[in-house]
Motif scaffolding. Sequence first.
Motif, PDB file in Angstrom:
ATOM      1  N   THR A 139     -27.325  -4.616 -34.977  1.00 22.16           N
ATOM      2  CA  THR A 139     -27.358  -3.256 -35.526  1.00 22.16           C
ATOM      3  C   THR A 139     -25.962  -2.697 -35.792  1.00 22.16           C
ATOM      4  O   THR A 139     -25.782  -1.915 -36.717  1.00 22.16           O
ATOM      5  N   SER A 140     -24.986  -3.092 -34.980  1.00 20.55           N
ATOM      6  CA  SER A 140     -23.633  -2.606 -35.239  1.00 20.55           C
ATOM      7  C   SER A 140     -22.593  -3.679 -34.961  1.00 20.55           C
ATOM      8  O   SER A 140     -22.870  -4.656 -34.257  1.00 20.55           O
ATOM      9  N   VAL A 141     -21.419  -3.476 -35.556  1.00 18.25           N
ATOM     10  CA  VAL A 141     -20.291  -4.382 -35.337  1.00 18.25           C
ATOM     11  C   VAL A 141     -19.259  -3.622 -34.521  1.00 18.25           C
ATOM     12  O   VAL A 141     -18.751  -2.587 -34.961  1.00 18.25           O
ATOM     13  N   LYS A 142     -19.002  -4.110 -33.299  1.00 18.60           N
ATOM     14  CA  LYS A 142     -17.959  -3.485 -32.476  1.00 18.60           C
ATOM     15  C   LYS A 142     -16.631  -4.124 -32.847  1.00 18.60           C
ATOM     16  O   LYS A 142     -16.512  -5.345 -32.877  1.00 18.60           O
ATOM     17  N   CYS A 143     -15.647  -3.269 -33.113  1.00 15.01           N
ATOM     18  CA  CYS A 143     -14.343  -3.762 -33.549  1.00 15.01           C
ATOM     19  C   CYS A 143     -13.273  -3.229 -32.606  1.00 15.01           C
ATOM     20  O   CYS A 143     -13.390  -2.131 -32.077  1.00 15.01           O
ATOM     21  N   ALA A 144     -12.232  -4.030 -32.398  1.00 21.24           N
ATOM     22  CA  ALA A 144     -11.114  -3.542 -31.600  1.00 21.24           C
ATOM     23  C   ALA A 144      -9.813  -4.147 -32.090  1.00 21.24           C
ATOM     24  O   ALA A 144      -9.772  -5.316 -32.497  1.00 21.24           O
ATOM     25  N   LEU A 145      -8.784  -3.295 -32.059  1.00 22.92           N
ATOM     26  CA  LEU A 145      -7.428  -3.757 -32.348  1.00 22.92           C
ATOM     27  C   LEU A 145      -6.721  -3.934 -31.015  1.00 22.92           C
ATOM     28  O   LEU A 145      -6.682  -3.010 -30.193  1.00 22.92           O
ATOM     29  N   PHE A 146      -6.231  -5.144 -30.771  1.00 23.03           N
ATOM     30  CA  PHE A 146      -5.540  -5.464 -29.519  1.00 23.03           C
ATOM     31  C   PHE A 146      -4.060  -5.689 -29.762  1.00 23.03           C
ATOM     32  O   PHE A 146      -3.667  -6.221 -30.803  1.00 23.03           O
ATOM     33  N   GLN A 147      -3.259  -5.323 -28.779  1.00 26.34           N
ATOM     34  CA  GLN A 147      -1.899  -5.854 -28.744  1.00 26.34           C
ATOM     35  C   GLN A 147      -2.002  -7.270 -28.171  1.00 26.34           C
ATOM     36  O   GLN A 147      -2.931  -7.570 -27.412  1.00 26.34           O
ATOM     37  N   THR A 148      -1.079  -8.118 -28.520  1.00 24.17           N
ATOM     38  CA  THR A 148      -1.211  -9.518 -28.070  1.00 24.17           C
ATOM     39  C   THR A 148      -1.033  -9.681 -26.556  1.00 24.17           C
ATOM     40  O   THR A 148      -1.294 -10.748 -26.013  1.00 24.17           O
ATOM     41  N   ASP A 149      -0.627  -8.624 -25.869  1.00 24.92           N
ATOM     42  CA  ASP A 149      -0.590  -8.710 -24.405  1.00 24.92           C
ATOM     43  C   ASP A 149      -1.955  -8.399 -23.789  1.00 24.92           C
ATOM     44  O   ASP A 149      -2.113  -8.428 -22.578  1.00 24.92           O
ATOM     45  N   GLY A 150      -2.953  -8.083 -24.650  1.00 24.30           N
ATOM     46  CA  GLY A 150      -4.307  -7.846 -24.165  1.00 24.30           C
ATOM     47  C   GLY A 150      -4.689  -6.374 -24.038  1.00 24.30           C
ATOM     48  O   GLY A 150      -5.801  -6.055 -23.615  1.00 24.30           O
ATOM     49  N   VAL A 186      -6.033  -2.916 -25.336  1.00 20.73           N
ATOM     50  CA  VAL A 186      -6.830  -2.412 -26.454  1.00 20.73           C
ATOM     51  C   VAL A 186      -6.115  -1.195 -27.033  1.00 20.73           C
ATOM     52  O   VAL A 186      -5.877  -0.212 -26.330  1.00 20.73           O
ATOM     53  N   GLU A 187      -5.788  -1.264 -28.303  1.00 25.01           N
ATOM     54  CA  GLU A 187      -5.092  -0.155 -28.961  1.00 25.01           C
ATOM     55  C   GLU A 187      -6.109   0.843 -29.507  1.00 25.01           C
ATOM     56  O   GLU A 187      -5.925   2.045 -29.402  1.00 25.01           O
ATOM     57  N   GLU A 188      -7.217   0.316 -30.043  1.00 22.40           N
ATOM     58  CA  GLU A 188      -8.235   1.196 -30.642  1.00 22.40           C
ATOM     59  C   GLU A 188      -9.560   0.457 -30.753  1.00 22.40           C
ATOM     60  O   GLU A 188      -9.583  -0.747 -31.022  1.00 22.40           O
ATOM     61  N   LYS A 189     -10.651   1.191 -30.516  1.00 26.33           N
ATOM     62  CA  LYS A 189     -11.990   0.618 -30.697  1.00 26.33           C
ATOM     63  C   LYS A 189     -12.768   1.441 -31.712  1.00 26.33           C
ATOM     64  O   LYS A 189     -12.633   2.671 -31.734  1.00 26.33           O
ATOM     65  N   TRP A 190     -13.592   0.812 -32.519  1.00 20.19           N
ATOM     66  CA  TRP A 190     -14.478   1.542 -33.423  1.00 20.19           C
ATOM     67  C   TRP A 190     -15.684   0.678 -33.766  1.00 20.19           C
ATOM     68  O   TRP A 190     -15.708  -0.509 -33.404  1.00 20.19           O
ATOM     69  N   GLU A 191     -16.672   1.284 -34.416  1.00 19.47           N
ATOM     70  CA  GLU A 191     -17.873   0.523 -34.791  1.00 19.47           C
ATOM     71  C   GLU A 191     -18.205   0.721 -36.262  1.00 19.47           C
ATOM     72  O   GLU A 191     -17.918   1.782 -36.814  1.00 19.47           O
ATOM     73  N   ILE A 192     -18.798  -0.284 -36.852  1.00 20.82           N
ATOM     74  CA  ILE A 192     -19.395  -0.090 -38.182  1.00 20.82           C
ATOM     75  C   ILE A 192     -20.839  -0.590 -38.107  1.00 20.82           C
ATOM     76  O   ILE A 192     -21.219  -1.288 -37.167  1.00 20.82           O
ATOM     77  N   LYS A 193     -21.624  -0.207 -39.126  1.00 19.07           N
ATOM     78  CA  LYS A 193     -23.023  -0.610 -39.161  1.00 19.07           C
ATOM     79  C   LYS A 193     -23.125  -2.075 -39.613  1.00 19.07           C
ATOM     80  O   LYS A 193     -22.318  -2.534 -40.421  1.00 19.07           O
ATOM     81  N   THR A 194     -24.097  -2.795 -39.092  1.00 19.28           N
ATOM     82  CA  THR A 194     -24.363  -4.154 -39.570  1.00 19.28           C
ATOM     83  C   THR A 194     -25.399  -4.068 -40.686  1.00 19.28           C
ATOM     84  O   THR A 194     -26.544  -3.679 -40.433  1.00 19.28           O
ATOM     85  N   ARG A 195     -24.995  -4.381 -41.918  1.00 22.51           N
ATOM     86  CA  ARG A 195     -25.957  -4.288 -43.026  1.00 22.51           C
ATOM     87  C   ARG A 195     -26.664  -5.632 -43.221  1.00 22.51           C
ATOM     88  O   ARG A 195     -26.142  -6.529 -43.873  1.00 22.51           O
ATOM     89  N   VAL A 196     -27.846  -5.721 -42.599  1.00 25.38           N
ATOM     90  CA  VAL A 196     -28.570  -7.003 -42.616  1.00 25.38           C
ATOM     91  C   VAL A 196     -29.369  -7.226 -43.897  1.00 25.38           C
ATOM     92  O   VAL A 196     -29.875  -8.324 -44.135  1.00 25.38           O
ATOM     93  N   GLU A 197     -29.488  -6.162 -44.753  1.00 21.06           N
ATOM     94  CA  GLU A 197     -30.269  -6.321 -45.983  1.00 21.06           C
ATOM     95  C   GLU A 197     -29.609  -7.370 -46.898  1.00 21.06           C
ATOM     96  O   GLU A 197     -28.455  -7.726 -46.702  1.00 21.06           O
ATOM     97  N   ASN A 198     -30.364  -7.862 -47.907  1.00 21.69           N
ATOM     98  CA  ASN A 198     -29.865  -8.913 -48.819  1.00 21.69           C
ATOM     99  C   ASN A 198     -29.336 -10.138 -48.060  1.00 21.69           C
ATOM    100  O   ASN A 198     -28.251 -10.636 -48.356  1.00 21.69           O
TER     101      ASN A 198
END
Lengths: 313, 313
Positions: free
Chosen positions: B13-24, B26-38
């Motif tokens: 239902t959703s895609v969890k996204c995160a931007l990490f610094q390479t030391d591990g 988490v700089e920022e987290k956000w979500e987008i919708k998973t478009r399963v149609e087509n």
Amino acid sequence: MTAWCFGIDLGGTSVKCALFQTDGTVEEKWEIKTRVENEGKEILPDIAKTILAKMEERKIAKEEVAGVGIGIPGPVDEYGEIACAVNLHWGRKNIEKELAELTGLVVKAGNDANVAALGEMWKGGGQGSKNLILVTLGTGVGGGIIVNEKMVTGAHGAGGEIGHASVEMDEEEACNCGNKGCLEQYASATGIARLARRAMTSCEEDSVLRGIRNVTAKDVFDAYKDGDALAAKVVDQFARYLGNALAIFSCVADPDVIVIGGGVSKAGQVLIDCVEKYFRQYAFTACKDTKIKLATLGNDAGIYGAAKLILSK
Amino acid sequence: MTAWCFGIDLGGTSVKCALFQTDGTVEEKWEIKTRVENEGKEILPDIAKTILAKMEERKIAKEEVAGVGIGIPGPVDEYGEIACAVNLHWGRKNIEKELAELTGLVVKAGNDANVAALGEMWKGGGQGSKNLILVTLGTGVGGGIIVNEKMVTGAHGAGGEIGHASVEMDEEEACNCGNKGCLEQYASATGIARLARRAMTSCEEDSVLRGIRNVTAKDVFDAYKDGDALAAKVVDQFARYLGNALAIFSCVADPDVIVIGGGVSKAGQVLIDCVEKYFRQYAFTACKDTKIKLATLGNDAGIYGAAKLILSK
């Protein structure tokens, strides 16, 4: 250029040794005695001596030897150290370091069951696979797990100790390890004999097994092949426990192939057939087609796997 | 010098996204919708867009990004390809290749349960371990196996599919997978509710559970904590199946730590205590002290593990 390596399979009574060409060809095999007296102090020096003697005999220089792989009857950690090896009368010991000092060669050690699994993957029943479970049905049940061509050692050196998987929560008799319901109690040579004794006491059914003084696993399989109904029940019980256990293990490691070796496997393809029937029933959908095969290297699985420890580095 | 990486947890239902610094971090987290149609055609382009947009917003150049790790709800092979992902309406697809082409970044994909296990090892309940089993007790039972810091994918992408380990050969009801006796039938939220219903029909014993219309796993654990005797029997049954299964899995993979997550694990330490009791009983000697811990990352295990896919390359 290295052209040679040694594969050593260290057992409680003898040390199997082999000189390999680095393409995997066995050039020569021989055995020496395992001297377990004096807390096994002589074992590694004896191995070093026989290796160095072979090199001298064949006029092989150190620079031509890729290394020595060795399988040990005990849990070996990733640094080549063992906590103990009961059959060798050894306590804590760093095999790789000690044998390297004695020979001046690179040494890589592994647990003997895991090393045998590597051997069966390389040159035996599991050729061509990268993920394999080896089950050895002998006096006990041993095993080795290969994931992505590497042995699973585990956190306590217990990776592949599948003989002690607890497959029957309601068992009342104890296993040698102290637990109750281990796979070994149903699938080893002694386990199958135990199932046969149980079957004979629990019913009146006629069977050729009743005429045998100390029924062995081989007697059970022979009677089964001759159509004995009670033996068939015992084989079915064995196959159900083992087939189900292999299905569970496959949910964890998901191998390409399961290889069955050890003395009991001399029963041959009939053993595979009856285990496979239950494996297919209990395995997760994605794993139902996993191949189950007989081991083909017999007592040589250890020397092959030991050589592979060096050649796959 | 790379300073950033992305961790993506792709769900139905959703895609969890995160931007990490390479030391591990988490700089920022956000979500987008998973478009399963087509047939889910837009899913990977949507993920590429949100990654590229984040880079533009933060003025991050491609050279500064180590890569994108992504967890997928389906079996992913070692080349980053899936055979199918039912929840996404996907057939065969090479995720790593497609997403790399869309983003111009290095992409590494793994099965979501295995990736979550990697996350719990890196930053969660299994911190400091190299060998771990993650069990997630949710609607179903999922799992991930880590051996030597690497996910066990398996020959059919079924490594860690421990929910379908066949733990009860005598079960008569079928699991969703079609087999009978899967761990999921005893240890998932729906499995525990099923055990509760069975317990109530099989006896007359009084219980607060009888006053609840559709008993859930949470109801069972709540009643257990309040001292309800029937709930205690259900919890004991659950704990015996799970504790025994974990003991069997430990004979194969021999982890340092077993981490339990998923909705059911919200019951907390009481759940660990009752599972641990049976684990200690059934585990092989060398593994009896293996730690059993609660997962700590919750829904973030996936993004952490996905980032680790890139950072441990």
